[in-house]
Each structure stands twice: as C-alpha cells, then as structure tokens.
Design a protein around this motif. Structure first.
Motif, PDB file in Angstrom:
ATOM      1  N   GLU A 164      -7.863   2.188   6.096  1.00  0.00           N
ATOM      2  CA  GLU A 164      -7.522   3.610   6.161  1.00  0.00           C
ATOM      3  C   GLU A 164      -7.592   4.130   7.593  1.00  0.00           C
ATOM      4  OE1 GLU A 164      -6.581   7.160   3.847  1.00  0.00           O
ATOM      5  OE2 GLU A 164      -6.817   5.077   3.230  1.00  0.00           O
ATOM      6  N   THR A 179      -6.371  11.457   1.329  1.00  0.00           N
ATOM      7  CA  THR A 179      -6.665  10.033   1.243  1.00  0.00           C
ATOM      8  C   THR A 179      -6.357   9.408  -0.111  1.00  0.00           C
ATOM      9  OG1 THR A 179      -8.356   8.368   1.661  1.00  0.00           O
ATOM     10  CG2 THR A 179      -9.091  10.395   0.614  1.00  0.00           C
ATOM     11  N   ILE A 180      -6.578  10.126  -1.215  1.00  0.00           N
ATOM     12  CA  ILE A 180      -6.325   9.553  -2.545  1.00  0.00           C
ATOM     13  C   ILE A 180      -4.954   9.937  -3.057  1.00  0.00           C
ATOM     14  CG2 ILE A 180      -7.083   9.497  -4.943  1.00  0.00           C
ATOM     15  CD1 ILE A 180      -9.936   9.837  -3.938  1.00  0.00           C
ATOM     16  N   GLU A 210      -2.265   7.978  -1.463  1.00  0.00           N
ATOM     17  CA  GLU A 210      -2.002   6.637  -1.986  1.00  0.00           C
ATOM     18  C   GLU A 210      -0.917   6.689  -3.064  1.00  0.00           C
ATOM     19  OE1 GLU A 210      -3.070   3.877  -0.930  1.00  0.00           O
ATOM     20  OE2 GLU A 210      -4.907   4.254   0.198  1.00  0.00           O
ATOM     21  N   ARG A 211      -1.000   7.694  -3.927  1.00  0.00           N
ATOM     22  CA  ARG A 211       0.005   7.811  -4.987  1.00  0.00           C
ATOM     23  C   ARG A 211       1.374   8.159  -4.407  1.00  0.00           C
ATOM     24  NH1 ARG A 211      -3.961  10.878  -8.172  1.00  0.00           N
ATOM     25  NH2 ARG A 211      -2.646  12.731  -8.056  1.00  0.00           N
ATOM     26  N   ARG A 222       2.518   7.547  -1.424  1.00  0.00           N
ATOM     27  CA  ARG A 222       3.074   6.438  -0.644  1.00  0.00           C
ATOM     28  C   ARG A 222       3.396   5.231  -1.516  1.00  0.00           C
ATOM     29  NH1 ARG A 222      -1.265   7.881   2.815  1.00  0.00           N
ATOM     30  NH2 ARG A 222      -2.477   6.138   1.975  1.00  0.00           N
ATOM     31  N   SER A 244       1.164   3.151  -2.558  1.00  0.00           N
ATOM     32  CA  SER A 244       0.197   2.077  -2.301  1.00  0.00           C
ATOM     33  C   SER A 244      -0.992   2.129  -3.260  1.00  0.00           C
ATOM     34  CB  SER A 244      -0.319   2.167  -0.852  1.00  0.00           C
ATOM     35  OG  SER A 244      -0.813   3.471  -0.573  1.00  0.00           O
ATOM     36  N   GLY A 245      -1.037   3.157  -4.122  1.00  0.00           N
ATOM     37  CA  GLY A 245      -2.127   3.254  -5.081  1.00  0.00           C
ATOM     38  C   GLY A 245      -2.144   2.100  -6.064  1.00  0.00           C
ATOM     39  N   LEU A 254      -4.227  -0.786  -4.674  1.00  0.00           N
ATOM     40  CA  LEU A 254      -5.666  -0.570  -4.808  1.00  0.00           C
ATOM     41  C   LEU A 254      -6.113  -0.671  -6.259  1.00  0.00           C
ATOM     42  CD1 LEU A 254      -6.704   2.350  -2.395  1.00  0.00           C
ATOM     43  CD2 LEU A 254      -7.488  -0.016  -2.377  1.00  0.00           C
ATOM     44  N   LYS A 275     -12.973   5.180   0.844  1.00  0.00           N
ATOM     45  CA  LYS A 275     -12.241   6.398   1.180  1.00  0.00           C
ATOM     46  C   LYS A 275     -13.167   7.438   1.820  1.00  0.00           C
ATOM     47  CE  LYS A 275      -8.144   5.335  -0.440  1.00  0.00           C
ATOM     48  NZ  LYS A 275      -6.955   5.288   0.436  1.00  0.00           N
ATOM     49  N   LEU A 294      -5.096   6.595  -9.569  1.00  0.00           N
ATOM     50  CA  LEU A 294      -4.441   5.954  -8.425  1.00  0.00           C
ATOM     51  C   LEU A 294      -2.981   5.635  -8.751  1.00  0.00           C
ATOM     52  CD1 LEU A 294      -7.190   3.508  -7.119  1.00  0.00           C
ATOM     53  CD2 LEU A 294      -6.185   5.442  -5.857  1.00  0.00           C
TER      54      LEU A 294
END
Length: 286
Positions: free
Chosen positions: A27, A124-125, A128-129, A131, A133-134, A137, A151, A281
C-alpha cells in the motif's frame, strides 16, 4: 502433541505479522508512486509547517515600530516568567512571536497529520473495490484481521511521518527565529513533548480505526471521504483546544486526554477490525 501446538504459536504469529506488513508495504509503495495523491499533501504540509509560520514569525520578530510593538504585546499578553528576563529587543514582538509559535501554529502538528492519515485511510478499502484489486486480497492467504492491520499500518505511517518530520522542521524554524529574542532555544515546550508523545498517536489511531470501518462499508470513495471528514472534525477540535491551551494548560489535562484517547483507540481497534470482510472487499456487502 501439545508441545508441537505451543511451539507453532510463535511461528503463526510471525507469519501473521509478515503478511500484515507485506500488505502495508504494498500500500505504501502504491502511495509513493501516486504523485497526484501525495504531492498535494506534501505541498499542504510544507505550507502549514514551514512557509506560512516561517514568514509570519520572521516578520513579527523584526517589527521596529514602537507603537506596533506595544500593541502586539498588549494583544497576546505576557511571556512565561521563565523567559521574561531573557527577552532581547522589544518585548511586544517577542511576546507575539512566542504566542504564535506555541499557541497558534504548533497545533497544526495534529491537524495536518490527521488530514494526511484520513485521506489515506478513507480510500484504502473502498479503493480496492474500485480498482478491482479487492478480489486479489479476498482470495489471498491473509486473514481478514491481517488485511485490516496492514491497511491500518499503511494509513498510520504517513500520518506519523508527517507529524514528526514536519514538527521537527517547525521546531527548528521557531528556535532560529524566535529563540534569539527569548534567550535561546525553547521549543518544543514540556507540554508539547507530552502532546507529541502521548496525545497525538492515539488521536490518529482512533480516527483511522473509525475511518477504516467506514471505508469498508460505504459504496464509493467520495462517500468515504465525506464520512471521514465528519469523524476527524470533532477530533481536530479537541486536539486543537488541548494544544492551544483553550481548555487548559496543565500537564494533568494532557495526561488525562491522552489516556482517554488511548482507551478509545484500543476499543475502536477491536470493534472496527470486524468491519472488514472478504465479501466487502469483493463489493458483495455482508
């Protein structure tokens, strides 16, 4: 069998810390590469920690007008007893610059780091969704608590870094500009050491725990940013009041506020860590 299980506990803990730190490091690397994110924050920090206080303190300490110097002294009041006998030159500018350095500009050491960490934590969380990229993770070996810890670290570190580096530079500016007028280096004061070491860390941690819980539940980064502003505003008001001496100037008050903040931060850490789930996520609610 039980001996093997006991021996395995430290190994699992090391692996857990390693996975959390890997998430935090990833991150932080992304933040370092996102110039459009950190550059505005760096400019804001420089403005409040260096440029604005440096210029104003330099101007005030070099006031030569006798009437203006007297007015400045009357407005801000007297210097602390320990410094009055060491004042060189006009007392008005010395009093004004001391008051500005200790009571007005210095509280930004809390306001700016809270702003920086809040900006990181709010995105930060939910980021992720957005982008996509969740999913990576969510299907990683890391547990939900390890993801949350990673995070949290990724948001805490920029705030603490901004606080201590910025405040260190600010202290140097204050001592170089105001110090010669009041008999030498005097900043940070004892109350400010207490504030930086005892009050600031839990304030940032408390704000971030709440913001991460919000970021895990909202549906967009814009909503997370708006909600984080509502969370940090009361904390900024309280922190600024303590730092500027508005609600008291005693060491006891600082210790009490810090103790309450640590307690609330620990409670928030325990409760908000449950807000993160693999379903969230993936943007599936739950």
């Amino acid at each position: 069998m039980s001996a093997v299980s006991v021996d395995a506990i430290p190994v699992r803990r090391r692996r857990s810390r390693s996975r959390a730190w890997t998430i935090a490091r990833t991150e932080l690397r992304q933040l370092r590469l996102a110039r459009d994110f950190w550059l505005p924050l760096a400019i804001i920090s420089s403005m409040f920690f260096v440029i604005i206080p440096g210029l104003l303190l330099l101007l005030i300490t070099h006031v030569h007008d006798v009437k203006l110097a007297k007015q400045l002294g009357d407005i801000v009041g007297a210097l602390p007893k320990s410094l009055r006998s060491h004042v060189h030159g006009a007392k008005g500018p010395a009093q004004a610059s001391y008051a500005l350095a200790v009571n007005l500009f210095a509280p930004l050491a809390i306001v700016v780091p809270l702003t920086v960490s809040s900006a990181v934590g709010a995105n930060t969380i939910i980021g992720e969704r957005e982008r996509g990229s969740g999913e990576f993770l969510a299907h990683s070996p890391a547990t939900e608590r390890e993801i949350y810890t990673g995070k949290l670290l990724a948001a805490l570190i920029p705030g603490y870094f901004t606080a201590f580096v910025g405040f260190g530079i600010y202290s140097l500016i204050v001592n170089l500009t105001v110090g010669p007028r009041v008999g030498g280096w005097f900043f940070p004061t004892a109350n400010w050491w207490l504030l930086m070491a005892w009050v600031l860390p839990p304030f940032i941690a408390l704000a971030l725990c709440l913001i991460l819980a919000i970021s895990a539940r909202v549906s967009s980064a814009a909503a997370a940013q708006q909600a984080s502003a509502l969370v940090t505003l009361p904390l900024i008001v309280v922190a600024y009041s303590v730092a500027s001496g508005t609600i008291g100037d005693s060491t006891t008050l600082g210790l009490a506020v810090g103790a309450v903040a640590w307690l609330l931060a620990l409670v928030a850490l325990f409760r908000s860590s449950r807000a993160l789930s693999r379903e969230r996520l993936l943007g599936m609610g739950g």
